[in-house]
Design an enzyme around this catalytic site. Structure first.
Site, short mmCIF file in Angstrom:
data_model
loop_
_atom_site.label_atom_id
_atom_site.label_comp_id
_atom_site.label_asym_id
_atom_site.label_seq_id
_atom_site.Cartn_x
_atom_site.Cartn_y
_atom_site.Cartn_z
N TYR A 1 0.85 -1.19 0.00
CA TYR A 1 0.00 0.00 0.00
C TYR A 1 0.89 1.25 0.00
O TYR A 1 2.11 1.14 -0.10
CB TYR A 1 -0.97 -0.06 1.18
CG TYR A 1 -1.93 -1.23 1.05
CD1 TYR A 1 -2.90 -1.26 0.03
CD2 TYR A 1 -1.86 -2.33 1.91
CE1 TYR A 1 -3.75 -2.34 -0.11
CE2 TYR A 1 -2.71 -3.41 1.77
CZ TYR A 1 -3.65 -3.42 0.75
OH TYR A 1 -4.49 -4.49 0.60
N GLY B 1 -4.47 -14.24 12.41
CA GLY B 1 -5.61 -13.79 11.65
C GLY B 1 -6.57 -14.92 11.38
O GLY B 1 -7.68 -14.97 11.92
N ARG B 2 -6.17 -15.85 10.53
CA ARG B 2 -7.07 -16.92 10.11
C ARG B 2 -7.60 -17.73 11.29
O ARG B 2 -8.80 -18.00 11.38
CB ARG B 2 -6.36 -17.81 9.09
CG ARG B 2 -6.14 -17.15 7.75
CD ARG B 2 -5.24 -17.92 6.83
NE ARG B 2 -3.84 -17.94 7.29
CZ ARG B 2 -2.84 -18.46 6.60
NH1 ARG B 2 -3.08 -19.01 5.41
NH2 ARG B 2 -1.61 -18.43 7.06
#
Length: 379
Positions: free
Chosen positions: A180, A320-321
Site C-alpha cells: 500500500y 488472523g485466520r
C-alpha cells in the site's frame, strides 16, 4: 508457562498475554459510507480478552485512500458511532484495541476513489486488483503524486488518528506493509522518484517518517505501532535489497520509541500461505535493529508461536485466520485445545455467517452436551 502467555509491557500498556488479533480486511461495513456495522462490534467484542491486544482492520484515511468496497474507513462523522461501538465492546472485556490506518495508493479503482486516478510515488506497471460493486476487478491506472500533494495526505493520516482517539481506541497502527502507499514509497521497485522522496533509502522513508510523526503528534509514540512486510509479495511490491532496506526501516522506527513493530513474515501473501515449511526470517534479522516489542505475523500455529517468543526474535504473535474462527483463541492456545477450522469463503465479505457466529470452546462443549442429552431423551 510459555512466555507467549506471560504479561508484557507494550508501549503505554501492560498486556496479560502475547496472543494478538491481526488486522483482517473482512468487508463487513454498511454501505454507503463505509460505516462500521453491528456485526463488526460483535466480532471484535467476541475476540477480546482481559489484557489482550486487538489490532482492528485497516481503515482508509480518505476517499482517495479506499481500495475495497465494504472495507473500513475513518474520515467522516457518520462512521464514528460504529467505531465507538467496537471500542466499547473490546473494553467491556478488559482488552486493548488499536486501529490500523491505511492509504491504498495504486491498489485501487476509480469507483473507490471518487472518480480520480489512484496515486503512487511513481508510475510503474501494476496488474493488481481492487474491490468494487462488481467484486475483484483490475486496479485502475495510477498516477505519480506531485510533491505538493504529499502534505495533504499526511494531514489525512493525522486527522484519522484524531478520529480514532475520539472513538475510544487505545492507539493506532500505521499500515506500511503489503504494497500500500507507505510501502510503495519505501521499496525501490515502486518508488522511482528523483526528488526528496525517492532515490536512496534515507529519502524513500521520508513519507513513512512524516506519516508516523503525524500519528505521534496525536497519540504519543508509546501508543503508535507500525506494520511492515519485508519481502512481501502482496500488491506487486518489490525491493532490490529487502534485508538492507527493512533493517534501515527498523532502525528508523526504533529511534522514535514506538509501541511496537509488527512484522509480516514473507511466507504468507494476504490470506494465503506461500511456504508452509518456511521458518520465520524477517523477525530474526530485524531484532538487532529494533529494541522495542516485535509482533510476528504470518502462518503461525501454537508450536511455532511459542518457539518464536521463546527465541526472543519476537515478543508477541498476531493471528488472523485462526482468530477468525476461534473467538477465544488465547484460551485455546494456552490450554492446547482443538481449534475450529476457518472458513476461507467468508474472508472477503458476507454476513454474520462464518464471521461472528463462531462459538468459544466452552460454548461448543455445552452445545455438544445439550445435544447428547436431547438425543438420549428422545431415544
Amino acid at each position: 508457562m510459555a512466555k507467549l502467555f506471560n504479561p508484557l509491557q507494550v508501549g503505554a500498556y501492560t498486556l496479560s498475554h502475547r496472543v494478538t488479533l491481526a488486522p483482517m480486511t473482512r468487508l463487513r461495513t454498511t454501505q454507503p459510507g463505509d460505516v462500521p456495522s453491528a456485526m463488526m462490534a460483535d466480532f471484535y467484542g467476541q475476540r477480546a480478552s482481559d489484557g489482550g491486544l486487538e489490532i482492528v482492520e485497516a481503515a482508509s484515511v480518505s476517499v482517495q485512500a479506499r481500495s475495497y468496497l465494504g472495507a473500513a474507513s475513518i474520515y467522516h462523522d457518520d462512521q464514528m458511532e460504529g467505531w465507538q461501538a467496537i471500542t466499547k465492546a473490546v473494553h467491556a472485556k478488559g482488552g486493548r484495541v488499536f486501529l490500523q490506518l491505511i492509504h491504498g495508493g495504486r491498489q485501487s479503482h476509480v469507483e473507490m476513489t471518487g472518480g480520480v486516478d489512484p496515486v503512487a510515488p511513481s508510475v510503474v506497471p501494476f496488474d493488481g486488483v481492487a474491490v468494487t460493486k462488481d467484486g475483484f476487478v483490475p486496479a485502475s491506472p495510477h498516477r505519480a503524486l506531485g510533491i505538493d500533494e504529499i502534505p495533504g495526505i499526511v494531514e489525512d493520516f493525522r486527522a484519522a488518528a484524531q478520529r480514532a482517539k475520539d472513538a475510544g481506541f487505545d492507539g493506532v497502527e500505521l499500515h506500511a506493509a503489503n504494497g500500500y502507499l507507505v510501502d510503495q514509497f519505501i521499496q525501490d521497485g515502486t518508488n522511482q522518484r528523483s526528488d526528496s522522496y525517492g532515490g536512496p533509502i534515507q529519502n524513500r522513508v521520508r513519507f513513512l517518517r512524516e506519516t508516523l510523526e503525524a500519528l505521534i503528534s496525536v497519540w504519543g509514540a508509546e501508543r503508535v505501532g507500525v506494520r511492515i512486510s519485508p519481502s512481501g509479495e502482496w500488491g506487486g511490491i518489490s525491493d532490490s535489497d529487502p534485508e538492507a532496506t527493512f533493517s534501515y526501516v527498523a532502525s528508523v522506527l526504533d529511534s522514535y520509541k514506538i509501541a511496537y513493530l509488527h512484522v509480516i513474515e514473507p511466507r504468507v501473501k494476504g490470506d494465503d500461505t506461500l511456504h508452509h515449511d518456511h521458518a520465520p526470517v524477517a523477525t530474526k534479522y530485524l531484532r538487532k535493529h529494533f529494541s522495542g516489542p516485535i509482533i510476528a505475523a504470518g502462518g503461525f500455529d501454537r508450536e511455532s508461536a511459542i518457539a518464536i517468543v521463546e527465541s526472543g526474535d519476537a515478543d508477541l504473535v498476531a493471528f488472523g485466520r485462526h482468530f477468525s474462527s476461534n473467538p477465544d483463541l488465547p484460551y485455546r492456545l494456552k490450554h492446547d485445545l482443538p481449534l475450529t477450522p476457518y472458513v476461507r469463503a467468508a474472508f472477503w465479505g458476507g454476513s454474520e455467517k462464518a464471521y461472528s457466529d463462531f462459538l468459544t470452546y466452552e460454548e461448543s462443549q455445552a452445545l455438544e452436551t445439550r445435544t447428547t442429552v436431547d438425543e438420549a431423551e428422545n431415544a
